[in-house]
Design a protein around this motif. Structure first.
Motif, PDB file in Angstrom:
ATOM      1  N   HIS A  43      20.709  36.658  51.767  1.00 45.02           N
ATOM      2  CA  HIS A  43      20.485  37.796  52.658  1.00 45.02           C
ATOM      3  C   HIS A  43      20.600  39.135  51.919  1.00 45.02           C
ATOM      4  N   ASP A  46      15.896  41.110  48.022  1.00 49.38           N
ATOM      5  CA  ASP A  46      14.598  41.615  48.439  1.00 49.38           C
ATOM      6  C   ASP A  46      13.705  40.431  48.823  1.00 49.38           C
ATOM      7  N   SER A  47      12.739  40.648  49.705  1.00 54.64           N
ATOM      8  CA  SER A  47      11.848  39.565  50.133  1.00 54.64           C
ATOM      9  C   SER A  47      11.037  39.012  48.960  1.00 54.64           C
ATOM     10  N   ARG A  48      10.729  39.840  47.959  1.00 49.22           N
ATOM     11  CA  ARG A  48       9.980  39.362  46.791  1.00 49.22           C
ATOM     12  C   ARG A  48      10.823  38.414  45.947  1.00 49.22           C
ATOM     13  N   LEU A  50      13.285  36.563  47.180  1.00 45.76           N
ATOM     14  CA  LEU A  50      13.399  35.342  47.988  1.00 45.76           C
ATOM     15  C   LEU A  50      12.130  34.501  47.874  1.00 45.76           C
ATOM     16  N   ALA A  51      10.962  35.145  47.871  1.00 46.66           N
ATOM     17  CA  ALA A  51       9.699  34.419  47.701  1.00 46.66           C
ATOM     18  C   ALA A  51       9.636  33.770  46.320  1.00 46.66           C
TER      19      ALA A  51
END
Length: 151
Positions: A43, A46-48, A50-51
């Motif tokens: 959590h 960054d979403s990048r 996590l991707a």
């Protein structure tokens, strides 16, 4: 002066006596069969990042990962996160180096003697999943060469 030296031995009798037995590991195309670890503190990323982690987590290479490989990937996630915050060449170089040791590119997999198995999909499903109604690239090229291209 050419021709000096001993005559070459018969090529049919030459062989390397200390040849390595070549072993290739075949990686499952669909990635690991069982559960894989979540990114600790996911959590906070960054979403990048996590991707990036999810890509590695579901990759064919992940099927071979031991706990030490997952630990390296978790440590590497922090560098990836830092790279997205402030891109730097030294960070990118370190990420690339670590990804190479995990089999990140096709060249890395060749060096590691890893190949990825063909995915398990039915031929009909493969045709429907391919572009242009299941015709192969070769067939489309031949149509263009023969002047039968669809307009």
């Amino acid at each position: 002066m050419p021709g000096n030296g001993p005559l070459p031995k018969d090529a049919s009798q030459r062989r390397r006596r200390n040849a390595d037995a070549v072993t290739t590991t075949i990686l499952p195309a669909d990635g690991p069969d069982g559960p894989t670890p979540e990114l600790p503190g996911g959590h906070d990323y960054d979403s990048r990042t996590l991707a990036w982690y999810e890509t590695w987590r579901s990759s064919p290479q992940a099927a071979t990962f031991l706990p030490t490989d997952w630990q390296r990937l978790h440590m590497l996630a922090e560098l990836v996160q830092e790279y997205w915050s402030e891109p730097r060449k030294d960070l990118l170089a370190e990420i690339r180096l670590n990804e190479a040791s995990l089999g990140g590119t096709a060249a890395d997999r060749v060096r590691l003697r890893w190949t990825v198995a063909e995915p398990d999909i039915e031929p009909a499903a493969r045709r429907s999943a391919s572009p242009r109604g299941g015709t192969s690239r070769r067939d489309r090229v031949l149509k263009v060469v023969d002047g039968q291209a669809d307009s």
